[in-house]
Write an enzyme that holds these catalytic residues in place. Structure first.
Site, PDB file in Angstrom:
ATOM      1  N   PRO A  93       0.813  -1.226   0.000  1.00 45.19           N
ATOM      2  CA  PRO A  93       0.000   0.000   0.000  1.00 45.19           C
ATOM      3  C   PRO A  93       0.845   1.273   0.000  1.00 45.19           C
ATOM      4  O   PRO A  93       0.345   2.342  -0.301  1.00 45.19           O
ATOM      5  CB  PRO A  93      -0.819  -0.105   1.292  1.00 45.19           C
ATOM      6  CG  PRO A  93      -0.212  -1.193   2.091  1.00 45.19           C
ATOM      7  CD  PRO A  93       0.588  -2.052   1.181  1.00 45.19           C
ATOM      8  N   GLU A 120       1.421  -7.805   9.036  1.00 40.84           N
ATOM      9  CA  GLU A 120       1.475  -6.331   9.092  1.00 40.84           C
ATOM     10  C   GLU A 120       2.472  -5.769   8.084  1.00 40.84           C
ATOM     11  O   GLU A 120       2.754  -4.568   8.084  1.00 40.84           O
ATOM     12  CB  GLU A 120       1.820  -5.860  10.513  1.00 40.84           C
ATOM     13  CG  GLU A 120       0.620  -5.804  11.449  1.00 40.84           C
ATOM     14  CD  GLU A 120      -0.585  -5.053  10.857  1.00 40.84           C
ATOM     15  OE1 GLU A 120      -0.396  -3.947  10.341  1.00 40.84           O
ATOM     16  OE2 GLU A 120      -1.697  -5.603  10.896  1.00 40.84           O
ATOM     17  N   ARG A 159      -3.945  -9.281 -20.415  1.00 40.07           N
ATOM     18  CA  ARG A 159      -4.838  -8.696 -21.432  1.00 40.07           C
ATOM     19  C   ARG A 159      -4.063  -7.974 -22.528  1.00 40.07           C
ATOM     20  O   ARG A 159      -4.518  -7.861 -23.652  1.00 40.07           O
ATOM     21  CB  ARG A 159      -5.757  -7.648 -20.786  1.00 40.07           C
ATOM     22  CG  ARG A 159      -7.001  -8.168 -20.172  1.00 40.07           C
ATOM     23  CD  ARG A 159      -7.775  -7.001 -19.579  1.00 40.07           C
ATOM     24  NE  ARG A 159      -8.417  -6.156 -20.584  1.00 40.07           N
ATOM     25  CZ  ARG A 159      -9.506  -6.481 -21.231  1.00 40.07           C
ATOM     26  NH1 ARG A 159     -10.091  -7.631 -20.998  1.00 40.07           N
ATOM     27  NH2 ARG A 159     -10.033  -5.664 -22.122  1.00 40.07           N
ATOM     28  N   ASP A 174     -10.149   0.128 -24.785  1.00 43.49           N
ATOM     29  CA  ASP A 174     -10.573   0.167 -23.388  1.00 43.49           C
ATOM     30  C   ASP A 174     -10.365   1.549 -22.777  1.00 43.49           C
ATOM     31  O   ASP A 174      -9.613   2.360 -23.316  1.00 43.49           O
ATOM     32  CB  ASP A 174      -9.747  -0.842 -22.572  1.00 43.49           C
ATOM     33  CG  ASP A 174     -10.236  -2.270 -22.750  1.00 43.49           C
ATOM     34  OD1 ASP A 174     -11.397  -2.453 -23.137  1.00 43.49           O
ATOM     35  OD2 ASP A 174      -9.444  -3.200 -22.475  1.00 43.49           O
TER      36      ASP A 174
HETATM   37  N1  SAM Z   1       0.867  -2.457   7.704  1.00 41.75           N
HETATM   38  C1  SAM Z   1       0.880  -2.249   6.283  1.00 41.75           C
HETATM   39  C2  SAM Z   1       0.633  -0.761   5.993  1.00 41.75           C
HETATM   40  O1  SAM Z   1      -0.105  -0.124   6.751  1.00 41.75           O
HETATM   41  O2  SAM Z   1       1.144  -0.256   4.970  1.00 41.75           O
HETATM   42  C3  SAM Z   1      -0.198  -3.085   5.614  1.00 41.75           C
HETATM   43  C4  SAM Z   1       0.142  -4.523   5.512  1.00 41.75           C
HETATM   44  S1  SAM Z   1      -1.082  -5.423   4.652  1.00 41.75           S
HETATM   45  C5  SAM Z   1      -2.160  -5.909   5.937  1.00 41.75           C
HETATM   46  C6  SAM Z   1      -0.295  -6.926   4.208  1.00 41.75           C
HETATM   47  C7  SAM Z   1       0.185  -6.988   2.766  1.00 41.75           C
HETATM   48  O3  SAM Z   1      -0.902  -6.801   1.896  1.00 41.75           O
HETATM   49  C8  SAM Z   1       1.198  -5.946   2.356  1.00 41.75           C
HETATM   50  O4  SAM Z   1       2.502  -6.314   2.720  1.00 41.75           O
HETATM   51  C9  SAM Z   1       1.025  -5.907   0.847  1.00 41.75           C
HETATM   52  O5  SAM Z   1       1.766  -6.920   0.202  1.00 41.75           O
HETATM   53  C10 SAM Z   1      -0.447  -6.223   0.683  1.00 41.75           C
HETATM   54  N2  SAM Z   1      -1.280  -5.032   0.414  1.00 41.75           N
HETATM   55  C11 SAM Z   1      -2.181  -4.468   1.250  1.00 41.75           C
HETATM   56  N3  SAM Z   1      -2.779  -3.422   0.699  1.00 41.75           N
HETATM   57  C12 SAM Z   1      -2.269  -3.292  -0.540  1.00 41.75           C
HETATM   58  C13 SAM Z   1      -2.496  -2.374  -1.611  1.00 41.75           C
HETATM   59  N4  SAM Z   1      -3.348  -1.366  -1.510  1.00 41.75           N
HETATM   60  N5  SAM Z   1      -1.799  -2.556  -2.755  1.00 41.75           N
HETATM   61  C14 SAM Z   1      -0.900  -3.567  -2.878  1.00 41.75           C
HETATM   62  N6  SAM Z   1      -0.645  -4.467  -1.885  1.00 41.75           N
HETATM   63  C15 SAM Z   1      -1.319  -4.327  -0.743  1.00 41.75           C
END
Ligand code: SAM
Length: 256
Positions: A93, A120, A159, A174
């Protein structure tokens, strides 16, 4: 059948089973035909501690568990041996928001490695030591794991592969391809609960249909995604079409 041009992706994930969701539709067909090929590496198989543990509590305190760097590094080093030219992507994220431009560029590569986090998140030293090329996010929200984000990226990239779509033109028409949202689409019947199909689409006049679609695409983008429109330099023809759309919209609202 694998060939030099096969689009190969190694996914590092604790849950490879989730990727069976890609075995359907356009992507499923592309995988069956060998247009793309997926390989999985599971950090659990690289656990250095008993019982396959690959997570631990965060230094400095705080809730939840953090994925350890070592099992993930072992996976990426294995993936390197299979795909020595791969471009490395971490789904997170905190990454750049994923766009059509990323998809277009990434789909040109022949080898990708995608890393999915869980818990996390991941020990920062993994990102530093693994020479990650790109950190990508699928939106400003937090998923429980990177798998759904990786699947979204894989689907969008497949795609774009030659011969993945029945009609090669589809991917070029698209939304986002020309920086605009797509015009509305219609199919049979001509009338549905008193709603009719715009008559221009039944006219058989291809030039007029093209112009109508362009106007709708410009108008929709102006209405819903001003951020996209503001990145484009509109030609005078496009500006005129957009003004037309705006006046038609005003007239429609006045009649309501
Ligand atoms: N504690 C982290 C933070 O607040 O940034 C979030 C960890 S999340 C619960 C666990 C995993 O989900 C991350 O390491 C990532 O690989 C994936 N993930 C969660 N949200 C994502 C997003 N919006 N885009 C891409 N990967 C995501």
């Amino acid at each position: 059948m694998t060939s030099k041009s096969t689009f190969k992706i190694a996914v590092i994930t604790l849950f490879p089973e989730m990727f069976t969701a890609l075995n359907f539709g356009v992507v499923g067909r592309a995988l069956k035909q060998g247009i793309s090929e997926l390989t999985y590496l599971n950090p659990r198989d690289e656990a250095t501690r008993n019982h396959g543990y690959i997570d631990d509590t965060p230094y400095g305190g705080g809730p939840g568990m953090i994925m350890q760097a070592a099992p993930l590094l072992a996976c990426i080093r294995k993936a390197d041996k299979i795909f020595p030219h791969a471009y490395r992507i971490l789904l997170t994220p905190t990454g750049q928001p994923m766009t059509h431009e990323h998809v277009k560029t990434l789909s040109q590569h022949r080898e990708l490695i995608m890393v999915c986090g869980r818990y996390e998140g991941i020990d920062q030293r993994f990102t530093d030591l693994a020479h990650i090329d790109l950190e990508l996010s699928i939106g400003d929200f937090v998923l429980s794991g990177g798998e759904i984000a990786a699947m979204a990226l894989i689907d969008a990239c497949i795609r774009q592969q030659p011969h993945a779509l029945g009609d090669a033109q589809s991917a070029h028409q698209d939304s986002f391809c020309e920086g605009l949202l797509e015009a509305p689409q219609y199919t049979r019947p001509k009338i549905l609960e008193n709603k009719t199909v715009p008559s221009i689409l039944l006219s058989g006049n291809h030039a007029a249909i093209r112009q109508w679609r362009r106007k709708q695409a410009l108008g929709r983008t102006w209405q819903y995604r001003l951020d996209l429109l503001s990145r484009l330099k509109l030609s005078s023809t496009d500006q005129a079409l957009l003004s037309d759309y705006q006046s038609e919209l005003n007239q429609g609202e006045e009649h309501e």
